[in-house]
Design a protein around this motif. Structure first.
Motif, PDB file in Angstrom:
ATOM      1  N   TRP A   1     -62.618  32.361  20.398  1.00 44.77           N
ATOM      2  CA  TRP A   1     -63.200  31.165  20.998  1.00 44.77           C
ATOM      3  C   TRP A   1     -64.636  30.943  20.513  1.00 44.77           C
ATOM      4  CZ3 TRP A   1     -62.569  26.685  23.106  1.00 44.77           C
ATOM      5  CH2 TRP A   1     -63.647  26.074  23.752  1.00 44.77           C
TER       6      TRP A   1
ATOM      7  N   PHE B   1     -61.856  28.938  28.528  1.00 43.80           N
ATOM      8  CA  PHE B   1     -63.090  29.210  27.797  1.00 43.80           C
ATOM      9  C   PHE B   1     -63.995  27.979  27.769  1.00 43.80           C
ATOM     10  CE2 PHE B   1     -59.770  31.817  25.607  1.00 43.80           C
ATOM     11  CZ  PHE B   1     -60.145  33.029  26.168  1.00 43.80           C
TER      12      PHE B   1
ATOM     13  N   MET C   1     -57.093  26.896  26.212  1.00 41.11           N
ATOM     14  CA  MET C   1     -58.524  26.951  25.904  1.00 41.11           C
ATOM     15  C   MET C   1     -59.404  26.460  27.044  1.00 41.11           C
ATOM     16  SD  MET C   1     -58.961  26.157  21.848  1.00 41.11           S
ATOM     17  CE  MET C   1     -57.864  24.767  21.640  1.00 41.11           C
TER      18      MET C   1
END
Length: 470
Positions: free
Chosen positions: A368, A114, A111
């Motif tokens: 996301w 993002f 992650m």
């Protein structure tokens, strides 16, 4: 009349069929449906429906399918089952131990790509008239200012460096495998009326608490001075506070918990148990909050250590005065006190999603953006109030709704207020394939030694042998 009735029936059947087809298409369009697994109960699902509705309104053409396989372990087991068929969800509730297992399937998404992104994303979709439209999203990532408002004690759990062999699975020391959703910690719930009757202050160290037990038992023979809800949490926390060693990210020797210090401590607990000083959830066969609210005169507890998220169950409803404080700390050789306490509660893990998606990169970006919706301060405030957990970002405390909640005098508000002051005391244990079993094993070892079935050495040796070996 028969002809009219027949026509009505036919039209109704056609409309029903169309509705079924539309619903099936919507639910089966895996290219534009984000699949989210959680362990939320009915009350929390209703709160999350607001985040889903907000996301779907912002991003036409996308939907979220929210599924509850059961508790945390059931979510884990469902993902394990799905992963073997390449049909895993896009987003899920998780514990770090569970993510360590997901890594072995190669389905965890980093992650960090993002979180720090300054890019926007443009996608196309069909509107209600079937015409193609273009939509550009806001900036994907969180700004540095926003990230500074994240509770760092919660965020640190998600770093790849907390996972054994993370590089083996293609991650770097900058990778982020999970993000916190809402969190809780352990707090000590105190029968202040009973302590005052004994002439005792609230214990701040374990030594002080054990010293008080004899006085408490003399004043309240029916009571149990201390109840601890989680055997595993107790063991792990004591290892952290005292530097005894619990587990290690080093794959050559993951399990450190079978040592002289932990063996001696468990043997000492057995002596306290024989004196009637302690009980635990597995010993009591229920959460010990049920004993706490009974009151010391009626055979209850004076001290109860349990989750801040379960504070509503610790409220004695006026039967006695109570306080909520941090758990005791362990004295160090230099005279200082280590007050480390555990952080728990759901984090979010992004997964690669089901096979066969036309544009997996787009799917991950939209997943996301749904994560960002779940971390929105207003939503976090509503969810935290309903769940009793603490939000993952400090600006939630500026939301008027949450400020009004904290101003209340009940146990849930008190617990949230205390828990927010402890973030610099939180710690994260290393996660690896087998760390979940280690947790179960040390919790069971504490129980059997405390109740006299095994010595500390025998129980921890058994626990070590029952853990998956490299």
């Amino acid at each position: 009349m028969k002809k009219i009735l027949t026509a009505v029936i036919v039209v109704s059947l056609v409309l029903a069929s169309c509705l079924m087809i539309f619903t099936a298409c919507k639910g089966n369009d895996k290219n534009h449906t984000i699949y989210f697994y959680s362990s939320q109960g009915d009350n929390l699902q209703k709160i999350t429906e607001n985040a889903i509705a907000a996301f779907e309104a912002k991003y036409p053409g996308w939907t979220v399918e929210h599924t509850q396989p059961g508790g945390y372990n059931e979510v884990r087991d469902k993902i394990k089952q799905d992963a073997t068929a390449g049909n895993q969800p896009d987003l899920a509730y998780c514990y770090a131990d569970h993510v360590a297992m997901y890594l072995t399937y190669g389905i965890v998404v980093d992650m960090a790509q993002f979180l720090n992104s300054t890019e926007t994303y443009t996608y196309t979709y069909q509107d209600d008239n079937g015409e193609e439209q273009t939509m550009t999203t806001p900036v994907l990532g969180f700004s540095a200012e926003e990230q500074a408002k994240f509770v760092q004690g919660y965020v640190e759990e998600g770093y790849a460096t907390n996972y054994s062999d993370y590089a083996k699975y293609g991650f770097t020391d900058k990778s982020m495998l999970t993000l916190p959703f809402v969190k809780s910690t352990e707090l000590m719930y105190v029968n202040k009326t009973a302590l005052d009757a004994c002439g005792l202050p609230i214990a701040t160290t374990w030594d002080q608490l054990w010293q008080q037990c004899e006085t408490i038992k003399q004043r309240y023979p029916k009571c149990t001075p201390l109840g601890y809800d989680s055997e595993a949490n107790w063991f792990i926390t004591m290892c952290e506070q005292n530097g005894w060693g619990y587990t290690s990210a080093d794959s050559s020797e993951h399990y450190l918990f079978n040592n002289k210090n932990t063996q001696d401590w468990l043997d000492q607990l057995a002596k306290y148990y024989d004196k009637g000083y302690i009980t635990t959830q597995e010993d009591y066969e229920a959460y010990t909050s049920g004993l706490f609210v009974k009151g010391a005169d009626d055979g209850g507890l004076v001290y109860c250590i349990g989750s801040s998220g379960g504070a509503s169950h610790q409220d004695p409803s006026g039967k006695f005065n109570f306080e909520i404080v941090p758990i005791p700390g362990s004295k160090q050789a230099d005279g200082s006190v280590n007050y480390s306490c555990i952080s728990q509660g759901p984090s979010l893990v992004m997964l690669t999603g089901a096979k066969g998606v036309n544009n997996p990169s787009e799917k991950q970006k939209m997943t996301w953006l749904f994560v960002k919706e779940l971390l929105d301060p207003t939503f976090q405030a509503a969810f935290s109030i309903e769940s009793g957990y603490n939000p993952m970002r400090t600006d939630v405390y500026d939301v008027p709704q949450y400020q009004a909640h904290l101003a209340k005098s009940g146990a849930t508000a008190k617990a949230a207020s205390v828990a927010r002051t402890l973030t610099d005391r939180f710690f994260a244990s290393p996660a690896f394939d087998g760390s979940s079993e280690a947790r179960d094993q040390v919790g069971n070892a504490l129980l059997v030694v405390m109740k006299g079935s095994r010595s500390g050495q025998r129980a921890l040796t058994d626990a070590y042998n029952n853990c998956p070996q490299p």
